[in-house]
Scaffold this motif. Structure first.
Motif, mmCIF file in Angstrom:
data_model
loop_
_atom_site.group_PDB
_atom_site.id
_atom_site.type_symbol
_atom_site.label_atom_id
_atom_site.label_comp_id
_atom_site.label_asym_id
_atom_site.label_seq_id
_atom_site.Cartn_x
_atom_site.Cartn_y
_atom_site.Cartn_z
ATOM 1 N N ASP A 1 2.192 9.062 -6.351
ATOM 2 C CA ASP A 1 2.609 10.445 -6.130
ATOM 3 C C ASP A 1 3.712 10.850 -7.095
ATOM 4 N N ASN A 2 4.658 9.951 -7.350
ATOM 5 C CA ASN A 2 5.782 10.264 -8.219
ATOM 6 C C ASN A 2 5.391 10.312 -9.694
ATOM 7 N N HIS A 3 4.333 9.612 -10.070
ATOM 8 C CA HIS A 3 3.954 9.557 -11.476
ATOM 9 C C HIS A 3 2.699 10.360 -11.804
ATOM 10 N N ARG B 1 6.362 13.819 -1.212
ATOM 11 C CA ARG B 1 6.120 13.531 0.199
ATOM 12 C C ARG B 1 7.190 14.142 1.093
ATOM 13 N N HIS B 2 8.429 14.189 0.636
ATOM 14 C CA HIS B 2 9.527 14.686 1.462
ATOM 15 C C HIS B 2 10.068 15.968 0.849
ATOM 16 N N ARG B 3 9.501 17.081 1.245
ATOM 17 C CA ARG B 3 9.931 18.379 0.729
ATOM 18 C C ARG B 3 10.772 19.052 1.803
ATOM 19 N N TRP C 1 0.828 -1.202 0.000
ATOM 20 C CA TRP C 1 0.000 0.000 0.000
ATOM 21 C C TRP C 1 0.868 1.260 0.000
ATOM 22 N N SER C 2 1.942 1.266 0.805
ATOM 23 C CA SER C 2 2.853 2.414 0.845
ATOM 24 C C SER C 2 3.581 2.584 -0.482
ATOM 25 N N ALA C 3 4.040 1.475 -1.044
ATOM 26 C CA ALA C 3 4.742 1.551 -2.328
ATOM 27 C C ALA C 3 3.824 2.095 -3.411
#
Length: 67
Positions: free
Chosen positions: A29-31, A60-62, A21-23
């Motif tokens: 988010d990346n695509h 997610r990590h800004r 689920w996390s992956a």
């Protein structure tokens, strides 16, 4: 099988489900295309779109703001 074997298998299955689920969340988010706004899911369904300032990294990590 003993009950402890079933418990171990269920814990491993739960861990695998959370990892998958996390992956999938990171992948989507990346695509996703950069639309110029944050898309936040609402509890009742639907999304809230919040525009972000120019130069801000999306993800997610800004940690840094580009200038």
């Amino acid at each position: 099988m003993h009950w402890d074997t079933w418990a171990l298998l269920s814990i491993l299955g739960l861990c695998a489900a959370v990892i998958c689920w996390s992956a999938w969340g990171f992948y989507s988010d990346n695509h996703s295309g950069s639309s110029g706004s944050f898309r936040l899911p609402l509890a009742g369904g639907g999304f809230l779109e919040v525009p972000h300032p120019p130069g801000l990294e999306i993800g997610r990590h800004r940690t840094r703001v580009r200038r």
